[in-house]
Design a protein around this motif. Structure first.
Motif, PDB file in Angstrom:
ATOM      1  N   ILE B 125      -1.685  -4.404  -5.374  1.00 37.63           N
ATOM      2  CA  ILE B 125      -0.757  -3.484  -4.723  1.00 37.63           C
ATOM      3  C   ILE B 125       0.622  -4.127  -4.602  1.00 37.63           C
ATOM      4  O   ILE B 125       1.644  -3.520  -4.917  1.00 37.63           O
ATOM      5  N   ALA B 126       0.629  -5.390  -4.186  1.00 38.16           N
ATOM      6  CA  ALA B 126       1.904  -6.084  -4.029  1.00 38.16           C
ATOM      7  C   ALA B 126       2.618  -6.231  -5.366  1.00 38.16           C
ATOM      8  O   ALA B 126       3.838  -6.064  -5.457  1.00 38.16           O
ATOM      9  N   LEU B 127       1.854  -6.504  -6.399  1.00 34.84           N
ATOM     10  CA  LEU B 127       2.457  -6.676  -7.722  1.00 34.84           C
ATOM     11  C   LEU B 127       3.056  -5.355  -8.219  1.00 34.84           C
ATOM     12  O   LEU B 127       4.168  -5.312  -8.733  1.00 34.84           O
ATOM     13  N   ILE B 128       2.304  -4.278  -8.023  1.00 29.50           N
ATOM     14  CA  ILE B 128       2.825  -2.968  -8.410  1.00 29.50           C
ATOM     15  C   ILE B 128       4.098  -2.667  -7.616  1.00 29.50           C
ATOM     16  O   ILE B 128       5.110  -2.238  -8.154  1.00 29.50           O
ATOM     17  N   GLY B 129       4.030  -2.956  -6.314  1.00 30.53           N
ATOM     18  CA  GLY B 129       5.173  -2.691  -5.450  1.00 30.53           C
ATOM     19  C   GLY B 129       6.421  -3.422  -5.900  1.00 30.53           C
ATOM     20  O   GLY B 129       7.507  -2.857  -5.951  1.00 30.53           O
ATOM     21  N   VAL B 130       6.255  -4.680  -6.276  1.00 29.09           N
ATOM     22  CA  VAL B 130       7.429  -5.474  -6.605  1.00 29.09           C
ATOM     23  C   VAL B 130       7.968  -5.112  -7.983  1.00 29.09           C
ATOM     24  O   VAL B 130       9.133  -5.302  -8.288  1.00 29.09           O
ATOM     25  N   SER B 131       7.104  -4.555  -8.834  1.00 20.43           N
ATOM     26  CA  SER B 131       7.595  -4.277 -10.182  1.00 20.43           C
ATOM     27  C   SER B 131       7.980  -2.815 -10.383  1.00 20.43           C
ATOM     28  O   SER B 131       8.354  -2.423 -11.479  1.00 20.43           O
ATOM     29  N   MET B 132       7.897  -2.022  -9.330  1.00 19.36           N
ATOM     30  CA  MET B 132       8.259  -0.610  -9.484  1.00 19.36           C
ATOM     31  C   MET B 132       9.743  -0.430  -9.178  1.00 19.36           C
ATOM     32  O   MET B 132      10.195  -0.746  -8.087  1.00 19.36           O
ATOM     33  N   PRO B 133      10.523   0.086 -10.140  1.00 28.50           N
ATOM     34  CA  PRO B 133      11.953   0.267  -9.863  1.00 28.50           C
ATOM     35  C   PRO B 133      12.144   1.304  -8.755  1.00 28.50           C
ATOM     36  O   PRO B 133      11.412   2.292  -8.682  1.00 28.50           O
ATOM     37  N   VAL B 134      13.148   1.050  -7.924  1.00 32.39           N
ATOM     38  CA  VAL B 134      13.395   1.926  -6.783  1.00 32.39           C
ATOM     39  C   VAL B 134      13.678   3.365  -7.228  1.00 32.39           C
ATOM     40  O   VAL B 134      13.157   4.314  -6.658  1.00 32.39           O
ATOM     41  N   ALA B 197      10.721   4.253  -0.166  1.00 27.60           N
ATOM     42  CA  ALA B 197      11.247   3.828  -1.460  1.00 27.60           C
ATOM     43  C   ALA B 197      11.973   2.494  -1.338  1.00 27.60           C
ATOM     44  O   ALA B 197      11.788   1.579  -2.146  1.00 27.60           O
ATOM     45  N   LEU B 198      12.781   2.388  -0.291  1.00 32.96           N
ATOM     46  CA  LEU B 198      13.585   1.184  -0.119  1.00 32.96           C
ATOM     47  C   LEU B 198      12.734   0.006   0.354  1.00 32.96           C
ATOM     48  O   LEU B 198      13.016  -1.141   0.026  1.00 32.96           O
ATOM     49  N   GLY B 199      11.674   0.301   1.112  1.00 31.56           N
ATOM     50  CA  GLY B 199      10.895  -0.778   1.718  1.00 31.56           C
ATOM     51  C   GLY B 199       9.802  -1.342   0.826  1.00 31.56           C
ATOM     52  O   GLY B 199       9.222  -2.373   1.139  1.00 31.56           O
ATOM     53  N   THR B 200       9.530  -0.685  -0.309  1.00 34.38           N
ATOM     54  CA  THR B 200       8.373  -1.099  -1.107  1.00 34.38           C
ATOM     55  C   THR B 200       8.517  -2.502  -1.695  1.00 34.38           C
ATOM     56  O   THR B 200       7.599  -3.317  -1.591  1.00 34.38           O
ATOM     57  N   ILE B 201       9.669  -2.792  -2.255  1.00 31.32           N
ATOM     58  CA  ILE B 201       9.836  -4.119  -2.862  1.00 31.32           C
ATOM     59  C   ILE B 201       9.795  -5.226  -1.807  1.00 31.32           C
ATOM     60  O   ILE B 201       9.037  -6.187  -1.961  1.00 31.32           O
ATOM     61  N   PRO B 202      10.572  -5.079  -0.716  1.00 35.49           N
ATOM     62  CA  PRO B 202      10.438  -6.122   0.320  1.00 35.49           C
ATOM     63  C   PRO B 202       9.019  -6.226   0.866  1.00 35.49           C
ATOM     64  O   PRO B 202       8.543  -7.331   1.150  1.00 35.49           O
ATOM     65  N   MET B 203       8.340  -5.085   0.971  1.00 32.86           N
ATOM     66  CA  MET B 203       6.953  -5.110   1.445  1.00 32.86           C
ATOM     67  C   MET B 203       6.110  -6.012   0.550  1.00 32.86           C
ATOM     68  O   MET B 203       5.364  -6.870   1.030  1.00 32.86           O
ATOM     69  N   ALA B 204       6.267  -5.826  -0.749  1.00 36.85           N
ATOM     70  CA  ALA B 204       5.473  -6.609  -1.689  1.00 36.85           C
ATOM     71  C   ALA B 204       5.821  -8.087  -1.611  1.00 36.85           C
ATOM     72  O   ALA B 204       4.935  -8.949  -1.617  1.00 36.85           O
ATOM     73  N   ILE B 205       7.117  -8.375  -1.492  1.00 37.58           N
ATOM     74  CA  ILE B 205       7.533  -9.783  -1.418  1.00 37.58           C
ATOM     75  C   ILE B 205       7.011 -10.419  -0.141  1.00 37.58           C
ATOM     76  O   ILE B 205       6.490 -11.539  -0.141  1.00 37.58           O
ATOM     77  N   ILE B 206       7.122  -9.670   0.973  1.00 35.64           N
ATOM     78  CA  ILE B 206       6.642 -10.197   2.255  1.00 35.64           C
ATOM     79  C   ILE B 206       5.130 -10.408   2.205  1.00 35.64           C
ATOM     80  O   ILE B 206       4.616 -11.412   2.709  1.00 35.64           O
ATOM     81  N   ALA B 207       4.419  -9.480   1.572  1.00 36.02           N
ATOM     82  CA  ALA B 207       2.961  -9.618   1.494  1.00 36.02           C
ATOM     83  C   ALA B 207       2.579 -10.910   0.770  1.00 36.02           C
ATOM     84  O   ALA B 207       1.713 -11.656   1.223  1.00 36.02           O
TER      85      ALA B 207
END
Lengths: 336, 326
Positions: B125-134, B197-207
């Motif tokens: 999930i984190a990997l998908i989150g970090v690689s999904m363009p906003v 949308a905006l929080g997904t990438i930071p979410m993945a990085i934080i995870a």
């Protein structure tokens, strides 16, 4: 009348790893009576720490798995306990102090908080009463300075931290204290203080101590009885005087010989030849046989049991029986 | 540290903005302006003075709280930028809350159940989150939740038909203060999609950060001590371990929050969010120097302040860190 407090019998704890099964503790028998100080001695990796962690239920499972035997503490079987039941026992009936006082306290909580937590885990006390009890328990271990409860671990020296650990372990008056090399990381002068403290607490509170160490000096100073482990097994057990005066197992003899003595200027210090066997490939027969200067044919083929040889002394060695048949007839043996 | 960083920032923004090709006079007067008219306007705006004089004039004004005047609207930038800034700030804050809540818990879960399917699933999930363009995530959200399911509004901060008078311009806060539950609900519904949308990438990085930090902490001696005391597993994770694990995680909070403030431009564009990113984007197109300079400077200042707060949080969490003492 001595009553057994901790009875470990034929206990086996194996680790199942990707690279094979490690028999960390294999068929260990060990008894600690109420109020007694027992030393558990052996080289690193001989299974003494795993044995003690098993009594606490702190061996991570997986990979660890109990393969047999039992651990009874105060007439209660521990090997089947579940999480909640374990938590009622840990810190309450049995508690433990560790080798590294520098890292054993949580750096982000105060000393007071950490001791109070241990108290309130097991006693229904309000915060104020618990803090008073925490201060008392610190006084007991010789820390009476004001404001100590508000201090953080990094403000204390190693010896002080070990005192705090002892205070925290003793605060609920456990029946058994397991001390895993409590003085190894400390200065020699501090070591003596900590050992004195533990001895005094043992006398005053009647808490039995299982002292895990590789330091025979500590054993001589502290213990009533000694259990020697080698490669996951108990190889000799005796009261402390007997063990030092008449060690019967060749491994124990080797251990004692390797202590350098004052006044004797040996050319080279004695050491037991060879290495501890790889726990994934234990030798068949006696596990010490490859390093033993008395090894006979039977030693390489059949595993000796723990033979009772009088005065409460036990030894796992074929030298104590003339023939194997005799061993089988002996009712006290536990040949495996 | 704060002051030299700000001086440096002001020099850099000033230089970059002046290095951009194109003249503001041309932008104002249009393509067909006569050279004479452009000359006059540039003279009036002080654009013909040497650069260092322009810079000192700019800094002098800054110190008086004057961020310059927008050439597009003729209004002071300081006044004009504020509502955009709060809109962005509110969005970034909500995105960050989502990121922290889900990121930290996901990280804890996978550290606690290391090398199990739970762990692998969380990290996928984190990997998908970090690689999904906003922009893609934003568009998908709009398509699914606004268009197809019609659950949530697809753009803006609030239904324009709503009777609502903002005070602080943090809509959620304002609606709460005024006790206007309709407005609160509406603002919340508008917030949801862009914040996710905006929080997904930071979410993945934080995870991922939480996982590795927790794994290290869970192996430490004091966790074993806590277990030996009989402390329950939940308390061990959320009290004993998390407080220690937070020290490196907080750094990531600060950096990500800064990135969210500056990097919200795509999200703001997709969701027609009237934030500072869009404001600056428009200003750059219009060669509106004062706005661009001030906007960047303000975002940079906030970034620096957030990192200052992070430093203070360290000391609050970790008693071993003390500032101003030997």
């Amino acid at each position: 009348m001595v009553r057994p407090l901790l009875e470990i019998s034929r206990f086996k704890m194996y680790f199942h790893t990707d690279k094979g099964v490690v028999k960390a503790v294999d068929d260990v028998d060990l008894t600690v009576n109420e109020g007694e100080v027992v030393g558990l001695v052996g080289e690193s990796g001989c299974g003494k720490s795993v044995t003690s962690l098993s009594v606490m239920g702190l061996v991570p499972r997986p990979p660890g798995r109990v393969e047999g035997g039992s651990i009874r503490l105060a007439d209660r079987e521990l090997t089947h306990l579940k999480g909640r039941e374990w938590r009622k026992i840990r810190g309450n009936v049995v508690s433990m102090i560790f080798q590294e006082p520098m890292t054993s306290l949580n750096p982000v909580f105060t000393i007071g908080d950490q001791i109070v937590e241990a108290i309130r885990q097991h006693r229904k006390l309000d915060k104020k009463a618990a803090r008073r009890l925490a201060a008392d328990s610190l006084q007991e271990v010789g820390i009476s300075r004001k404001g100590i409860l508000e201090e953080y671990p990094h403000q204390l020296s190693g010896g002080m931290r070990q005192r705090v650990m002892i205070a925290m372990a003793m605060v609920c008056r456990p029946k058994l204290l397991i001390a895993d090399e409590p003085t190894t990381a400390l200065d020699v002068t501090i070591q003596a203080q900590i050992l004195d403290l533990m001895r005094r607490l043992n006398r005053e509170t009647g808490t039995a101590i299982l002292m895990i160490t590789h330091d025979l000096g500590v054993v001589a100073e502290m213990c009533d009885r000694v259990v020697v482990m080698y490669a996951g097994q108990v190889v000799e057990e005796a009261d402390v005087n007997t063990l030092f005066n008449q060690p019967r197992h060749p491994y124990t003899q080797g251990l004692l010989q390797s202590i350098p003595r004052l006044g004797q200027r040996a050319e080279r210090l004695y050491s037991i030849p060879g290495n501890v066997p790889n726990p994934k490939q234990m030798p068949t027969g006696c596990r010490f046989a490859p390093r033993c200067e008395y090894a006979m044919n039977i030693c390489r083929t059949e595993e000796p049991g723990l033979f009772a040889i009088g005065d409460g002394q036990n030894s796992r060695c074929w030298l104590h029986v003339d023939k194997k048949e005799e061993a089988d007839r002996d009712p006290t043996t536990t040949t495996s | 540290m704060l002051i030299p960083v700000l001086i440096g920032m002001s020099i850099i923004t000033f230089s970059i903005v002046h290095a951009i090709p194109g003249s503001p006079a041309k932008a104002i007067l249009g393509e067909r302006a006569t050279p004479e008219a452009m000359e006059r306007l540039e003279e009036n705006m002080g654009l013909n003075d040497p650069l260092y004089i322009q810079y000192f004039r700019y800094v002098g004004n800054l110190l008086q709280g004057d961020l310059g005047t927008s050439v597009q609207t003729g209004r002071p930038v300081a006044e004009e930028i504020l509502p955009y800034l709060t809109a962005t700030f509110e969005l970034a804050l909500c995105a960050m809350l989502i990121a922290i809540f889900f990121g930290v818990n996901l990280g804890i879960l996978s550290a606690w159940r290391q090398n199990t399917s739970v762990d692998y699933l969380s990290m996928v999930i984190a990997l998908i989150g970090v690689s999904m363009p906003v922009f893609w995530l934003g568009l998908m959200e709009q398509w699914i939740f606004a268009q197809e399911l019609d659950w949530l509004p697809s753009n803006g901060r609030m239904d324009p038909r709503m009777f609502f008078e903002p005070i602080t311009n943090f809509y959620l806060l304002d609606a709460l203060i005024q006790g206007n539950l309709y407005a609160l609900q509406d603002a919340f519904r508008h917030m949801l999609l862009p914040a996710i949308a905006l929080g997904t990438i930071p979410m993945a990085i934080i995870a991922r950060m939480t996982r590795s930090s927790m794994l290290e902490v869970l192996r430490s001696d004091y966790i074993r001590t806590a277990r030996a005391k009989g402390v329950r597993e939940g308390l061990i994770i959320y009290k004993h371990a998390l407080k220690n694990a937070f020290i490196p995680i907080i750094t990531v909070f600060g950096l990500q929050m800064g990135l969210l403030l500056g990097g919200a431009i795509l999200t703001e564009t997709i969701f027609s969010w009237p934030g500072v990113g869009r404001y600056l984007y428009d200003a750059i197109h219009a060669r509106d120097y004062a706005v661009v300079q001030s906007g960047i400077l303000i975002v940079a200042t906030i970034f620096v302040i957030i990192n200052l707060i992070v430093d203070l949080l360290y000391a609050w969490i970790d008693p071993r860190i003390q500032y101003g003492k030997e």
